[in-house]
Design an enzyme around this catalytic site. Structure first.
Site, PDB file in Angstrom:
ATOM      1  N   ASP A 187       6.815   1.410  -2.594  1.00  0.00           N
ATOM      2  CA  ASP A 187       5.657   1.399  -1.708  1.00  0.00           C
ATOM      3  C   ASP A 187       5.520   2.735  -0.953  1.00  0.00           C
ATOM      4  O   ASP A 187       6.507   3.217  -0.369  1.00  0.00           O
ATOM      5  CB  ASP A 187       5.859   0.255  -0.698  1.00  0.00           C
ATOM      6  CG  ASP A 187       4.615  -0.068   0.093  1.00  0.00           C
ATOM      7  OD1 ASP A 187       3.649  -0.555  -0.502  1.00  0.00           O
ATOM      8  OD2 ASP A 187       4.625   0.152   1.329  1.00  0.00           O
ATOM      9  N   HIS A 238      -3.040  -5.482  -5.547  1.00  0.00           N
ATOM     10  CA  HIS A 238      -3.327  -6.398  -4.439  1.00  0.00           C
ATOM     11  C   HIS A 238      -4.083  -5.727  -3.296  1.00  0.00           C
ATOM     12  O   HIS A 238      -4.390  -6.379  -2.294  1.00  0.00           O
ATOM     13  CB  HIS A 238      -2.001  -6.975  -3.930  1.00  0.00           C
ATOM     14  CG  HIS A 238      -1.106  -5.893  -3.392  1.00  0.00           C
ATOM     15  ND1 HIS A 238      -0.534  -4.919  -4.204  1.00  0.00           N
ATOM     16  CD2 HIS A 238      -0.714  -5.595  -2.135  1.00  0.00           C
ATOM     17  CE1 HIS A 238       0.159  -4.090  -3.463  1.00  0.00           C
ATOM     18  NE2 HIS A 238       0.070  -4.471  -2.201  1.00  0.00           N
ATOM     19  N   ASP A 239      -4.354  -4.421  -3.410  1.00  0.00           N
ATOM     20  CA  ASP A 239      -5.080  -3.702  -2.359  1.00  0.00           C
ATOM     21  C   ASP A 239      -6.508  -3.332  -2.764  1.00  0.00           C
ATOM     22  O   ASP A 239      -7.271  -2.819  -1.946  1.00  0.00           O
ATOM     23  CB  ASP A 239      -4.371  -2.381  -2.018  1.00  0.00           C
ATOM     24  CG  ASP A 239      -2.979  -2.575  -1.436  1.00  0.00           C
ATOM     25  OD1 ASP A 239      -2.735  -3.604  -0.782  1.00  0.00           O
ATOM     26  OD2 ASP A 239      -2.138  -1.673  -1.636  1.00  0.00           O
ATOM     27  N   GLU A 293       4.382   4.463  -5.546  1.00  0.00           N
ATOM     28  CA  GLU A 293       3.000   4.357  -5.073  1.00  0.00           C
ATOM     29  C   GLU A 293       2.751   5.565  -4.174  1.00  0.00           C
ATOM     30  O   GLU A 293       3.439   5.742  -3.170  1.00  0.00           O
ATOM     31  CB  GLU A 293       2.774   3.069  -4.287  1.00  0.00           C
ATOM     32  CG  GLU A 293       1.299   2.852  -3.983  1.00  0.00           C
ATOM     33  CD  GLU A 293       1.021   2.145  -2.670  1.00  0.00           C
ATOM     34  OE1 GLU A 293      -0.063   1.577  -2.509  1.00  0.00           O
ATOM     35  OE2 GLU A 293       1.894   2.168  -1.783  1.00  0.00           O
ATOM     36  N   ASP A 315       9.425  -4.820  -5.550  1.00  0.00           N
ATOM     37  CA  ASP A 315       8.724  -3.907  -4.671  1.00  0.00           C
ATOM     38  C   ASP A 315       9.746  -3.391  -3.665  1.00  0.00           C
ATOM     39  O   ASP A 315      10.536  -4.173  -3.129  1.00  0.00           O
ATOM     40  CB  ASP A 315       7.605  -4.668  -3.935  1.00  0.00           C
ATOM     41  CG  ASP A 315       6.346  -3.845  -3.796  1.00  0.00           C
ATOM     42  OD1 ASP A 315       6.451  -2.727  -3.257  1.00  0.00           O
ATOM     43  OD2 ASP A 315       5.273  -4.319  -4.204  1.00  0.00           O
TER      44      ASP A 315
HETATM   45  O1  TEU Z   1      -0.395   0.378   0.323  1.00  0.00           O
HETATM   46  C1  TEU Z   1      -0.589   1.666   0.767  1.00  0.00           C
HETATM   47  C2  TEU Z   1      -1.948   2.259   0.686  1.00  0.00           C
HETATM   48  O2  TEU Z   1      -2.054   3.445   0.777  1.00  0.00           O
HETATM   49  C3  TEU Z   1      -3.198   1.520   0.541  1.00  0.00           C
HETATM   50  O3  TEU Z   1      -3.603   1.120  -0.658  1.00  0.00           O
HETATM   51  C4  TEU Z   1      -3.390   0.618   1.712  1.00  0.00           C
HETATM   52  O4  TEU Z   1      -3.136  -0.681   1.343  1.00  0.00           O
HETATM   53  C5  TEU Z   1      -4.744   0.658   2.332  1.00  0.00           C
HETATM   54  O5  TEU Z   1      -5.433  -0.431   1.892  1.00  0.00           O
HETATM   55  C6  TEU Z   1      -5.608   1.825   2.121  1.00  0.00           C
HETATM   56  O6  TEU Z   1      -6.893   1.530   2.603  1.00  0.00           O
HETATM   57  C7  TEU Z   1       0.891  -0.165   0.324  1.00  0.00           C
HETATM   58  C8  TEU Z   1       0.816  -1.608  -0.096  1.00  0.00           C
HETATM   59  O7  TEU Z   1       0.366  -1.665  -1.414  1.00  0.00           O
HETATM   60  C9  TEU Z   1      -0.033  -2.357   0.879  1.00  0.00           C
HETATM   61  O8  TEU Z   1      -0.255  -3.682   0.499  1.00  0.00           O
HETATM   62  C10 TEU Z   1       0.656  -2.300   2.200  1.00  0.00           C
HETATM   63  O9  TEU Z   1      -0.156  -2.875   3.186  1.00  0.00           O
HETATM   64  C11 TEU Z   1       0.980  -0.873   2.626  1.00  0.00           C
HETATM   65  O10 TEU Z   1       1.528  -0.083   1.577  1.00  0.00           O
HETATM   66  C12 TEU Z   1       2.008  -0.888   3.725  1.00  0.00           C
HETATM   67  O11 TEU Z   1       3.235  -1.312   3.224  1.00  0.00           O
END
Ligand code: TEU
Length: 577
Positions: free
Chosen positions: A197, A327-328, A255, A89
């Site tokens: 990310d 994971h989100d 992402e 990542d």
């Molecule tokens: O996530 C970015 C993002 O846009 C989303 O999915 C975010 O987690 C949020 O939940 C939207 O409601 C990335 C990572 O995957 C996430 O785990 C991190 O917290 C974020 O970036 C910051 O690095």
């Protein structure tokens, strides 16, 4: 296919209740059995863990919680020995506020690294540090203002995520160079690519204008930082500086929340030299209202429209990634499936639906077991900074009641995906001998890897077979895509087709059956509902001689006399050539 490991919740090897690198190494054979090609590791770098490692204080070290650089090298070698590639990542829209770059930047307005982050004075005519004096009205992703006031130097810094995640200033060429050097260091160490990310947030519109206020006290800045003016330039530069000319096969995936199809093509067109593919967010926003906390039911026709547009949009140029979970996101079987009586069938049906599309499939740890949402009922059970941040922003301001917010979190919290992987039926599911950092789901007694490996009818074996099809059947990987029944509210249907050349000359060197050229075609039919559905006859015309390539239910048959009724959550793939 790519399998995502969220290290903190995968496997603990030392009893501290938190997963680690040695734990991952112990479980590699599970990934081999599944048929994984590439493992994506969520961040294991040194970090204060304000956002579970997405806040990095040293990009070139491993957090002691996860192990050491030596453990990392061992894991990489063990993975490579088994034919698995490892993608890291890369979190470079922001660093941790404890990174030495930021410590220098905040030390004085005149510091060399001041300009490595986004520092701005208070709003014109306002007293610095007072409510409303922030440089603009942007809301952070985790609730509250996106600006933090720094007493010492009297200015604010921008943080699109937590206040411990200051945004790096990509306008500064020294920042970009430092990132490129760090990436090269990891590639030289043997890693096989990066998941980047929020990489489409790195270029901001100069001037950082106020955003529209739609709820609560803050505005939506996303039009001013999503796929901003210089993002393609920055990615092309990164490609030239880091990836171009390297002999090894690498994987890059960006992402990209809020990405449009037009931008998706630009990011992933190989001719442009940016990234191999991006994660789009449209399909995981279909059950959101004004915000993700405003949960509404999915309409299947919306899902078809979204996937259909992305499949068509990236058919000629670019490449799709396919995912339900990470994971989100909440667990797919609880979200768009049925985690009650139809858990196994609906997990399989959704897997089949996704994996038969064109693109690179991603499986998030536990998805292959049909793991469900966490089922937490009290705010004390949550750990996630986003969940806690919004609970406090919205409940404290009286926008929603605590009960309403708990209901939203139960459906949408990121912690739903983060409960430990359920390996077996023992206490703590075989994840740890200590106390897990986040509660193990009590349903691990039934839903666990050990039980599923022993049961050929399990969700695990179904994922394994789907993954094998992608490896073995060229039309699954490469065929074109044609959506059927766009208006049907319960049956998801599409075809895939691939022209095969003479034997031995198939795509990717795969041998094709018979001699002379032929066309390999698939019809995919999935009942995305808990009631039986008759497939409209027009769709079945010409398919009654077809073979069943894979099905969620063992006794599934090809249509007879142009009729076919799908049982609840039944899906199948017909093949003709
Ligand atoms: O996530 C970015 C993002 O846009 C989303 O999915 C975010 O987690 C949020 O939940 C939207 O409601 C990335 C990572 O995957 C996430 O785990 C991190 O917290 C974020 O970036 C910051 O690095």
């Amino acid at each position: 296919m790519v399998y995502q490991v969220y290290p903190r919740s995968f496997q603990d090897s030392d009893g501290d209740g938190i997963g680690d690198l040695r734990g991952i190494e112990q479980r590699l054979d599970h990934l081999v059995a599944l048929g994984v090609d590439v493992v994506w590791l969520s961040p294991v770098y040194r970090s204060p863990q304000d956002d579970n490692g997405y806040d990095i204080s040293d990009y070139q070290d491993i957090d002691p919680m996860f192990g050491t650089l030596e453990d990392f090298d061992r894991l990489l070698a063990a993975a490579h020995d088994r034919g698995l590639r490892v993608v890291m990542d890369l979190v470079v829209n922001h660093s941790s506020d404890e990174h030495e770059w930021f410590l220098a930047s905040r030390s004085a307005r005149t510091d060399d690294k001041r300009d490595w982050y986004w520092w701005r004075p208070a709003r014109e005519g306002m007293e610095p540090g007072t409510p409303g004096a922030e440089p603009n009205n942007w809301r952070s992703f985790f609730g509250g203002s996106a600006w933090e006031f720094d007493e010492a130097t009297g200015e604010y810094y921008l943080h699109l995520f937590s206040r411990k995640q200051p945004d790096l200033n990509w306008e500064n060429p020294d920042v970009r160079r430092a990132v490129h050097d760090m990436m090269t260091w990891w590639l030289d160490r043997g890693v096989d690519g990066f998941r980047m990310d929020v990489i489409n947030l790195i270029s901001k519109v100069p001037g950082l204008p106020d955003g529209e206020v739609r709820y609560g006290a803050y505005g939506d800045g996303s039009p001013f930082y999503t796929s901003g003016p210089r993002v393609h330039e920055f990615l092309q530069e990164m490609h030239r500086e880091v990836f171009a000319g390297r002999p090894e096969k690498l994987l890059t995936v960006g992402e990209t929340p809020g990405v449009t199809i037009e931008d998706g093509v630009l990011f992933t067109d190989p001719e442009r030299g940016e990234v191999d593919m991006v994660f789009q967010f449209e399909h995981v926003g279909l059950d959101h209202g004004e915000s993700k906390w405003d949960v509404k039911p999915l309409r299947l026709t919306d899902l078809k429209a979204t996937f259909g547009r992305w499949q068509a949009g990236l058919a000629e140029r670019g490449w799709n990634s396919l995912y339900w979970n990470n994971h989100d996101q909440p667990r797919i079987v609880s979200r768009f499936g049925d985690d009650g009586v139809h858990r196994v069938a609906s997990a399989k049906a959704l897997a089949l639906l996704l994996h038969l599309h064109r693109g690179t499939p991603y499986v998030y740890q536990g998805e292959e077991l049909g793991m469900t949402n966490a089922g937490f009922t009290s705010i004390d059970q949550y750990q996630d900074i986003e969940s806690l941040g919004h609970f406090h922003e919205l409940v404290d301001a009286g926008v929603v009641t605590p009960e309403q917010m708990l209901a939203s979190l139960r459906a949408m919290s990121r912690d739903n995906a983060r409960t430990p992987v359920q390996w077996d039926a023992s206490e703590h599911a075989g994840f740890t001998t200590g106390t897990p950092w986040l509660a193990v789901n009590p349903n691990h007694v039934e839903i666990n890897a050990e039980a599923e490996r022993a049961d050929l009818g399990s969700v695990f074996h179904f994922y394994r077979r789907l993954i094998a099809l992608r490896h073995d059947v060229p039309v699954v990987a490469l065929g074109d895509f044609h959506l059927l029944l766009p208006e049907h509210e319960a049956v998801y249907a599409f075809t895939r087709a691939l022209d095969r050349g003479p034997a031995g000359e198939g795509p990717d060197g795969a041998a094709s059956a018979g001699s002379g050229s032929s066309r390999d075609e698939l019809l995919v039919l999935v009942n995305v509902s808990g009631t039986a559905q008759e497939v409209p006859a027009a769709v079945l015309a010409g398919w009654d001689e077809a073979d069943v390539l894979i099905a969620t239910h063992d006794d599934a048959g090809a249509p007879s006399g142009s009729t076919l009724t799908l049982r609840p959550w039944e899906g199948l793939v017909l093949r003709r050539s």
